[in-house]
Design an enzyme around this catalytic site. Structure first.
Site, PDB file in Angstrom:
ATOM      1  N   CYS A 135       0.833  -1.211   0.000  1.00 41.62           N
ATOM      2  CA  CYS A 135       0.000   0.000   0.000  1.00 41.62           C
ATOM      3  C   CYS A 135       0.868   1.260   0.000  1.00 41.62           C
ATOM      4  O   CYS A 135       1.480   1.562  -1.009  1.00 41.62           O
ATOM      5  CB  CYS A 135      -1.006  -0.032   1.145  1.00 41.62           C
ATOM      6  SG  CYS A 135      -2.487   0.892   0.711  1.00 41.62           S
ATOM      7  N   HIS A 179      -3.618  -5.154   0.197  1.00 42.71           N
ATOM      8  CA  HIS A 179      -3.081  -5.700   1.451  1.00 42.71           C
ATOM      9  C   HIS A 179      -3.114  -7.227   1.446  1.00 42.71           C
ATOM     10  O   HIS A 179      -4.094  -7.824   1.915  1.00 42.71           O
ATOM     11  CB  HIS A 179      -3.895  -5.200   2.639  1.00 42.71           C
ATOM     12  CG  HIS A 179      -3.721  -3.748   2.904  1.00 42.71           C
ATOM     13  ND1 HIS A 179      -2.835  -3.267   3.835  1.00 42.71           N
ATOM     14  CD2 HIS A 179      -4.304  -2.671   2.335  1.00 42.71           C
ATOM     15  CE1 HIS A 179      -2.883  -1.938   3.840  1.00 42.71           C
ATOM     16  NE2 HIS A 179      -3.768  -1.545   2.940  1.00 42.71           N
ATOM     17  N   GLU A 184      -1.613  -9.156   3.365  1.00 41.59           N
ATOM     18  CA  GLU A 184      -1.521  -9.681   4.732  1.00 41.59           C
ATOM     19  C   GLU A 184      -2.883 -10.040   5.324  1.00 41.59           C
ATOM     20  O   GLU A 184      -2.968 -10.883   6.213  1.00 41.59           O
ATOM     21  CB  GLU A 184      -0.778  -8.697   5.648  1.00 41.59           C
ATOM     22  CG  GLU A 184      -1.514  -7.415   6.038  1.00 41.59           C
ATOM     23  CD  GLU A 184      -1.374  -6.284   5.025  1.00 41.59           C
ATOM     24  OE1 GLU A 184      -1.117  -6.573   3.832  1.00 41.59           O
ATOM     25  OE2 GLU A 184      -1.556  -5.120   5.426  1.00 41.59           O
TER      26      GLU A 184
HETATM   27  N1  GLN Z   1      -2.066   6.683   2.662  1.00 43.67           N
HETATM   28  C1  GLN Z   1      -2.160   5.955   1.461  1.00 43.67           C
HETATM   29  C2  GLN Z   1      -3.507   6.118   0.788  1.00 43.67           C
HETATM   30  O1  GLN Z   1      -4.453   6.532   1.399  1.00 43.67           O
HETATM   31  C3  GLN Z   1      -1.849   4.496   1.696  1.00 43.67           C
HETATM   32  C4  GLN Z   1      -2.822   3.797   2.596  1.00 43.67           C
HETATM   33  C5  GLN Z   1      -2.308   2.514   3.187  1.00 43.67           C
HETATM   34  O2  GLN Z   1      -1.111   2.258   3.216  1.00 43.67           O
HETATM   35  N2  GLN Z   1      -3.197   1.693   3.698  1.00 43.67           N
HETATM   36  O3  GLN Z   1      -3.652   5.837  -0.371  1.00 43.67           O
END
Ligand code: GLN
Length: 533
Positions: free
Chosen positions: A383, A509, A511
């Site tokens: 992410c 994600h 995970e």
């Molecule tokens: N802050 C980033 C976004 O909003 C990544 C979010 C995250 O890592 N879950 O896109």
């Protein structure tokens, strides 16, 4: 089974005794006998969901396939049972109240005075029964967050009291308590457990089974004493002793007879065999690894391991799959810079750059990625970690000076990561990100394709920003590989780089979906690459 049975798990004496793990372990044992089981968490705080909570407050926010931002215990439920949870598996006081207030505003209560009892308690009861009614589960295990005696858990305990009364032999209460060891006296003490059960009794709930968390074995005498003072059978006093891995707990609970006791109390005549073959073989590999490596986890919440719970568990699953113990070195992105990165990364076989929000520690994450890219250290970005990989490549390979995400610098000349179109008019924070599972199509022969061994995948998201399509061609022409794309929206979901042993960064994600039975393929291949490093 003809009718769903309901099992309530409450906690007393102290928090953090491991209600989530006990609930997940019981679910595992019942599932291993062939029953359909689901677990639900009721959280007594006023936030509508934990999505707006800082990880320091409540640990990681776990995201379900249907896009609910939930308590991290749901992660344990999925990792243990290998079954997806949904929004219905996590309910907070905030959600209960907002529903009741919405109904009141609509006029649904026809002029009644709306009160905690019966309206709030009825809403809680409905949320519990909904799971059983709708999905044909044999067992619904409902874990009540917090500790008995807290003001905010009162309506929940009252709902449990009413349900237990209404359901008779179809419901059961397990109370988890602490049996502390007093070193000075050289004794285990039962009084806190007695008090905690008294507190439940004052609220009208007699627990059927007591699970006693302890650092030392609980002998027969102590079991008898607890049983006598708490009105339970001696066989219903279950020891839950500290152990080196949470994945041991189902087996410990089986030895203690938690599942047989539950079945007995619910009048279920059962002589099915418990099949834990997959679980035991996993555990064997966890306990007897052939190799050992250390992977660096670069993030900003390094003091609190719960902030990255699912990532840490994914490494245990992927490690077992590779017969390898994976040690994790937590590295604060705020403290990482050009001067110390070499020293910090010296003994690492691989580096993961973690998800996150906001500016704090961002330059350290970018520095980490520059180092692993140039020094060919296996890398997984998740992410924000993926977004940082794009920023780093933009700045240092494409020469886009000051390239950034518009989340961190809204005036950058090169917003290589930018707000998604659908996010532009959103002004509220709660539940408004791109959340839940989305399709992704993989590029053949990429790292991602080699890991998943299929082209069409689905993964869970939680973000507002995305790879800015305006720069896509420029990146591809300079050696960045776009190896995963959403087939409906064309959003970039995975990037890799050429000429590197294993450099993979994902917008989603992975995970959240790694389980004991299904270790996540990206983690498995990342550990494999690190092992070969
Ligand atoms: N802050 C980033 C976004 O909003 C990544 C979010 C995250 O890592 N879950 O896109």
């Amino acid at each position: 089974m003809d009718k769903t049975r309901y099992i309530f798990v409450t906690g007393g004496v102290a928090s953090s005794l491991g209600k989530g793990i006990i609930s997940a372990s019981l679910a595992k044992l019942l599932q291993a006998r062939g029953y359909k089981v689901t677990i639900q968490k009721l959280d007594p705080y006023i936030n509508v969901d934990p999505g707006t909570l800082n990880p320091y407050e409540h640990g990681e926010c776990y995201v379900t396939v249907d896009g609910a931002e939930t308590d991290l215990d749901l992660g344990h439920y999925e990792r243990f049972t290998n079954q997806p949870t949904t929004q219905a598996n996590n309910v907070t006081t905030g959600r209960i109240y907002s529903n009741v207030i919405e109904k009141e505003r609509r006029g649904d209560y026809l002029g009644e005075t709306v009160q905690i009892i019966p309206h709030i308690t009825d809403e809680i009861k409905n949320r519990i029964k909904l799971l059983g009614n709708e999905s044909n589960f044999d067992f619904v295990i409902t874990e009540i967050g917090g500790t008995v005696g807290d003001i905010e858990s009162l309506p929940y305990v009252e709902a449990v009291r009413q349900l237990k009364w209404e359901m008779g032999k179809h419901a059961l209460v397990i109370h988890l308590t602490l049996v502390p060891y007093l070193a000075a006296a050289g004794e285990l003490k039962t009084k806190p457990t007695q008090h905690s059960v008294k507190q439940l009794l004052q609220l009208g709930v007699q627990p059927d089974i007591l699970v006693c968390r302890t650092e030392h074995p609980i002998n027969k005498g102590i079991r008898a004493k607890i049983a006598q003072f708490c009105n339970v059978e001696t066989s219903s006093v279950i020891e839950s002793i500290d152990t080196d891995t949470i994945y041991n707990v189902p087996l410990l609970m089986q030895e203690e007879g938690l599942d047989t006791e539950v079945l007995k109390k619910l009048d279920i005549n059962d002589n099915r065999k418990t099949n834990l073959t997959v679980w035991k073989s996993f555990l064997k590999r966890v306990k007897n690894p052939s190799y050992e490596i250390t992977i660096g986890l670069v993030g900003k919440y390094v003091e609190l391991k719960d902030s990255y719970k699912s990532i840490l568990e994914s490494f245990i699953h992927a490690g077992a799959e590779n017969n390898c113990k994976v040690n994790i070195k937590m590295i604060s992105s705020e403290k990482l810079n050009e001067e110390n990165v070499e020293f910090e990364f010296k003994k690492l076989s691989g580096v993961l750059v973690a998800p996150g929000f906001g500016n704090r520690g961002i330059e350290g994450k970018i520095e980490a990625i520059k180092y692993v890219r140039e020094n060919k250290i296996p890398f997984l970005g998740i992410c924000l970690g993926m977004q940082c990989a794009v920023i780093e490549y933009g700045r240092n390979v494409l020469g886009l000076e000051g390239a950034h995400s518009s989340e961190m610098n809204s005036r950058t000349k090169f917003p290589v990561i930018d707000l998604m179109e659908e996010q532009k008019n959103i002004d509220k924070l709660g539940g408004t990100m791109r959340l839940g599972a989305y399709d992704c199509q993989l590029l053949e022969n990429s790292n991602a394709h080699n890991a998943y061994k299929t082209i069409d995948i689905k993964e869970r998201h939680r973000h507002r920003y995305e790879f800015n399509d305006k720069f896509r061609e420029q990146y591809i022409n300079s050696g960045m590989i776009v190896s995963g794309v959403n087939p409906q929206t064309n959003l970039v979901e995975i990037v890799e780089i050429e000429d590197h042993p294993w450099f993979t960064a994902v917008q989603f994600h992975p995970e959240y979906s790694s389980t004991v039975a299904n270790p996540h393929p990206l983690f498995v291949d990342f550990v494999k690459a690190a092992l070969n490093n």
